[in-house]
Design a protein around this motif. Structure first.
Motif, PDB file in Angstrom:
ATOM      1  N   GLU A   1       1.040  -0.982   0.304  1.00 20.40           N
ATOM      2  CA  GLU A   1      -0.153  -0.089  -0.059  1.00 20.40           C
ATOM      3  C   GLU A   1       0.769   0.927  -0.539  1.00 20.40           C
ATOM      4  OE1 GLU A   1      -2.754  -0.181  -0.868  1.00 20.40           O
ATOM      5  OE2 GLU A   1      -4.663  -1.170   0.743  1.00 20.40           O
ATOM      6  N   TYR A   2       2.398   1.095   0.622  1.00 20.03           N
ATOM      7  CA  TYR A   2       3.144   2.670   0.558  1.00 20.03           C
ATOM      8  C   TYR A   2       4.186   2.085   0.471  1.00 20.03           C
ATOM      9  CZ  TYR A   2      -0.126   5.206   3.343  1.00 20.03           C
ATOM     10  OH  TYR A   2      -0.932   5.423   4.412  1.00 20.03           O
TER      11      TYR A   2
ATOM     12  N   ASP B   1       5.022  11.206   0.072  1.00 22.56           N
ATOM     13  CA  ASP B   1       3.559  12.414   0.993  1.00 22.56           C
ATOM     14  C   ASP B   1       3.203  12.393   2.502  1.00 22.56           C
ATOM     15  OD1 ASP B   1       3.309  13.702  -1.493  1.00 22.56           O
ATOM     16  OD2 ASP B   1       0.970  12.906  -1.914  1.00 22.56           O
ATOM     17  N   PHE B   2       3.363  11.224   2.805  1.00 16.60           N
ATOM     18  CA  PHE B   2       3.001  10.235   3.933  1.00 16.60           C
ATOM     19  C   PHE B   2       4.572  10.708   5.306  1.00 16.60           C
ATOM     20  CE2 PHE B   2       3.922   7.549   7.196  1.00 16.60           C
ATOM     21  CZ  PHE B   2       3.187   6.807   7.972  1.00 16.60           C
ATOM     22  N   ALA B   3       5.720  10.605   4.658  1.00 12.26           N
ATOM     23  CA  ALA B   3       6.966  10.997   5.559  1.00 12.26           C
ATOM     24  C   ALA B   3       6.112  12.685   5.821  1.00 12.26           C
ATOM     25  CB  ALA B   3       7.586  11.262   4.440  1.00 12.26           C
ATOM     26  N   ARG B   4       5.854  13.517   4.635  1.00  9.93           N
ATOM     27  CA  ARG B   4       6.064  14.841   4.347  1.00  9.93           C
ATOM     28  C   ARG B   4       4.853  15.189   5.528  1.00  9.93           C
ATOM     29  NH1 ARG B   4       2.461  16.948   0.126  1.00  9.93           N
ATOM     30  NH2 ARG B   4       0.927  15.569   1.358  1.00  9.93           N
ATOM     31  N   ASP B   5       3.938  14.869   5.496  1.00 10.88           N
ATOM     32  CA  ASP B   5       2.482  14.732   6.804  1.00 10.88           C
ATOM     33  C   ASP B   5       2.638  14.573   7.856  1.00 10.88           C
ATOM     34  OD1 ASP B   5       1.096  16.198   4.424  1.00 10.88           O
ATOM     35  OD2 ASP B   5      -0.055  14.480   3.865  1.00 10.88           O
ATOM     36  N   GLU B   6       4.046  13.571   8.481  1.00  8.12           N
ATOM     37  CA  GLU B   6       4.397  12.968   9.260  1.00  8.12           C
ATOM     38  C   GLU B   6       5.016  14.040  10.054  1.00  8.12           C
ATOM     39  OE1 GLU B   6       3.212   9.467  11.146  1.00  8.12           O
ATOM     40  OE2 GLU B   6       1.552  11.056   9.976  1.00  8.12           O
ATOM     41  N   THR B   7       5.853  15.134   8.900  1.00 10.43           N
ATOM     42  CA  THR B   7       7.255  15.708   9.731  1.00 10.43           C
ATOM     43  C   THR B   7       6.952  16.709   9.722  1.00 10.43           C
ATOM     44  OG1 THR B   7       8.670  13.437   8.500  1.00 10.43           O
ATOM     45  CG2 THR B   7       9.333  15.428   9.686  1.00 10.43           C
ATOM     46  N   PRO B   8       6.280  16.995  10.510  1.00 10.14           N
ATOM     47  CA  PRO B   8       5.973  18.796  10.978  1.00 10.14           C
ATOM     48  C   PRO B   8       8.208  19.616  11.099  1.00 10.14           C
ATOM     49  CG  PRO B   8       4.748  17.900  12.129  1.00 10.14           C
ATOM     50  CD  PRO B   8       6.043  16.936  11.887  1.00 10.14           C
TER      51      PRO B   8
ATOM     52  N   TRP C   1      13.577  16.166  10.916  1.00  5.55           N
ATOM     53  CA  TRP C   1      13.915  15.619  10.462  1.00  5.55           C
ATOM     54  C   TRP C   1      13.387  14.599  10.580  1.00  5.55           C
ATOM     55  CZ3 TRP C   1      17.192  18.698   8.053  1.00  5.55           C
ATOM     56  CH2 TRP C   1      17.808  19.265   8.914  1.00  5.55           C
ATOM     57  N   MET C   2      12.778  13.971   9.019  1.00 10.15           N
ATOM     58  CA  MET C   2      12.428  12.628   8.179  1.00 10.15           C
ATOM     59  C   MET C   2      12.742  11.596   9.619  1.00 10.15           C
ATOM     60  SD  MET C   2      10.865  14.108   4.488  1.00 10.15           S
ATOM     61  CE  MET C   2       9.746  15.160   4.215  1.00 10.15           C
ATOM     62  N   ASN C   3      12.075  10.406   9.678  1.00  8.13           N
ATOM     63  CA  ASN C   3      12.595   9.522  10.742  1.00  8.13           C
ATOM     64  C   ASN C   3      13.323   9.415  11.632  1.00  8.13           C
ATOM     65  OD1 ASN C   3      12.512   8.070   6.933  1.00  8.13           O
ATOM     66  ND2 ASN C   3      10.711   7.663   8.634  1.00  8.13           N
ATOM     67  N   GLY C   4      13.432  11.325  11.705  1.00  5.73           N
ATOM     68  CA  GLY C   4      14.206  11.462  12.901  1.00  5.73           C
ATOM     69  C   GLY C   4      15.836  11.635  12.323  1.00  5.73           C
ATOM     70  N   MET C   5      16.311  11.672  11.325  1.00  2.16           N
ATOM     71  CA  MET C   5      17.049  11.899  10.527  1.00  2.16           C
ATOM     72  C   MET C   5      17.605  12.577   9.515  1.00  2.16           C
ATOM     73  SD  MET C   5      18.274   9.257  12.406  1.00  2.16           S
ATOM     74  CE  MET C   5      20.024   7.726  11.247  1.00  2.16           C
ATOM     75  N   CYS C   6      18.724  13.276  10.004  1.00  5.82           N
ATOM     76  CA  CYS C   6      18.751  14.788   9.047  1.00  5.82           C
ATOM     77  C   CYS C   6      18.784  14.546   7.816  1.00  5.82           C
ATOM     78  CB  CYS C   6      20.133  15.352   9.763  1.00  5.82           C
ATOM     79  SG  CYS C   6      21.975  14.632  10.030  1.00  5.82           S
TER      80      CYS C   6
END
Length: 569
Positions: A208-209, A247-254, A258-263
């Motif tokens: 699905e992703y 889009d999921f990564a963008r929306d989950e990371t205001p 950093w996305m997934n907590g990693m710069c």
């Protein structure tokens, strides 16, 4: 997600919250019975290899009967032929007692994993997806369980004085039923197998992703997504799972997170979007990213000092696991990744009409090019430094990349090592390194590419598709480090699919020049190969090419492009 309609008996408020699956489920029978314990208590095991239909029946049908006696219980190990993503279906028959029967199920990407116990020493876990669990099978019924990545299944009876007649034990393959638009063939079957295995590895993760592994972690990791998206576009073309993951990564990371907590993962988000825009040419979709992209680029510029050195902080500084303890490699790699991110950001911002911010990104990239970090401690950092244009690719190749052949390669960054060697014009060595490294996994029985691999692991190693012979090394249990020690190691990892994308882009030679694939260059590089042919998908249809090396070393090409795509020099 997927489209569909609920039966009209459901109220509107339920229908509005319903998600329909975009995937297909296919049922696969085992291809062999590999092993039994107390096999004298199992009759008709060959019937498990027959084609099933998933329907329980009262008729006298071919079946396998397991019988437990006091202190003696049977077990069986089944092989489904290749790694899959999905679960298991059991179809049971009539028996004297209607009481459910308990069995233990163990899934394994290798034979060793399917046969092991969950212990710290083994590294085996039920993290992310259950691979070792107890279930109850019904009287005259169908039971479906599991959602993981596996090839092998061990089933143990857990109770004494029980009879269990089973009509079918099948694997349920859960996948996107989409055509392989891309293809690759050459005079070298090993190279062809590497392309196909990378494509299939990616396919298992295109759920699905777009995730990174069917066993673990089954998550949208942004670093994994870069080679995965490149492979997906080379094999399937565009797919909704790609934009959905971004889009999921963008929306989950205001921001400023950093996305997934990693710069570095936020850097990969930018680089993926540039590649995705070049393939799709969808300016409207790019506009949906503009605010986030612009704000992120401003944050990144604040992390570069006046001399052009990066100071990324507040998140894990990470390239890949093999370099995670090499500070010099990480520093050099992040510097190069950040430079390429500014260049990619400038390209997209110019397309979006923000010339001012694009110019600031370009100026920052130019400042960073004046800094040359120490890149010689790893092939990962050397590859990125070369791709960023900080040092000539020929220099990085001679000093680092070509040294020791495939030694020092990694499954994730091996893709960038191949790209850097191609940039240096060293196609012969690049293809040989690919054959030695990714081919080394095939030599050990792999049907998908692994989370990590070192060609030194091949020494005295047993194949993953056999019971471990005495004196041989169980490569799955013995190796791995960090988060993938022993059997926790994923043997189907999307970030390892890079050779598929690389062969399509650099050997078939199809490179996108204008957004939307409106213009492409076709520059074949055969290295030691005699001929190659294949297809590469575009939004307008597939490009078909065949390249043959002539006696004088020149390449004769036959090229067909769909209407809407032009070939430029």
């Amino acid at each position: 997600m997927g489209k569909g309609n609920l039966p009209p008996v459901f109220p509107k408020e339920v229908a509005e919250k319903t998600q329909f699956d975009t995937r297909t489920r296919a049922y696969i029978s085992p291809v062999r019975v590999m092993w039994t314990q107390n096999g004298d208590l199992i009759t008709g095991s060959e019937n498990l290899l027959l084609q099933g239909n998933g329907q329980a029946t009262t008729a006298n049908t071919p079946k396998t009967v397991f019988v437990s006696k006091e202190g003696k219980r049977p077990s069986i190990l089944l092989d489904f032929g290749r790694e899959i993503h999905g679960g298991l279906q059991f179809v049971t028959c009539i028996r004297a007692s209607t009481k459910p029967v308990k069995v233990r199920v163990r899934l394994g990407e290798s034979v060793g994993e399917a046969m092991c116990e969950i212990t710290k020493e083994n590294g085996a876990t039920n993290d992310h997806a259950m691979r070792d669990y107890t279930i109850e099978l019904p009287w005259l019924g169908v039971c479906e369980v599991g959602n993981s990545g596996f090839r092998f299944v061990r089933i143990d009876m857990l109770e004494d004085d029980v009879e269990l007649p089973i009509k079918e034990i099948r694997a349920s393959l859960l996948y996107r039923d989409i055509p392989y638009l891309g293809s690759f063939r050459s005079n070298d079957p090993r190279v062809d197998s590497i392309w196909a295995t990378g494509a299939y590895t990616l396919h298992l993760n295109l759920q699905e992703y777009l995730v990174e592994a069917p066993k673990r972690d089954r998550l949208v990791w942004l670093c994994d997504l870069h080679p995965e998206v490149r492979t997906a576009l080379a094999v399937f073309g565009d797919n909704e799972a790609l934009s959905r993951g971004l889009d999921f990564a963008r929306d989950e990371t205001p921001l400023p997170g950093w996305m997934n907590g990693m710069c570095s993962y936020s850097l990969w988000w930018v680089l993926i979007h540039r590649d995705y825009y070049m393939y799709r040419g969808d300016l409207n979709y790019l506009k949906q990213q503009q605010q986030y992209l612009s704000d992120l680029m401003k944050i990144l510029m604040s992390k570069v000092d006046a001399e052009g050195r990066e100071h990324l902080d507040g998140g894990g500084r990470f390239l890949d696991w093999p370099t995670s303890e090499d500070t010099l490699a990480v520093n050099a790699g992040l510097h190069a990744l950040m430079l390429m991110t500014f260049e990619a950001g400038a390209e997209m911002l110019n397309a979006l009409g923000d010339k001012e911010l694009a110019a600031q990104c370009t100026a920052t990239a130019d400042r960073m090019k004046k800094v040359t970090p120490d890149y010689k401690t790893s092939k990962q950092s050397a590859a990125l430094i070369a791709l960023a244009g900080i040092v000539p690719a020929e220099t990085a190749n001679k000093e680092v990349l070509e040294v020791g052949g495939a030694h020092g390669f990694s499954t994730f960054y091996g893709y960038y090592m191949l790209k850097a060697q191609a940039l240096a014009g060293d196609y012969t060595d690049a293809i040989q390194n690919m054959k030695d490294y990714w081919g080394g996994m095939l030599d050990l029985g792999a049907t998908t590419f692994w989370e990590d691999f070192d060609i030194n692991w091949k020494k005295n190693a047993a194949r993953i598709d056999e019971l471990i012979p005495a004196g041989k090394v169980d490569v799955h249990r013995t190796y791995g480090d960090y988060c993938y020690k022993g059997y926790r190691h994923s043997l189907a990892h999307g970030w390892a699919s890079g050779p598929t994308a690389w062969l399509s882009e650099y050997v078939l030679g199809v490179k996108i020049v204008e957004p939307g694939c409106k213009a492409v260059k076709i520059e074949p590089n055969l290295g030691g190969l005699e001929w190659v042919e294949g297809t590469v998908p575009t939004p307008y249809g597939v490009i078909k090419v065949r390249h043959e090396k002539q006696a004088d070393g020149k390449i004769k090409s036959k090229i067909e492009v769909p209407k809407g795509v032009k070939v430029v020099k």
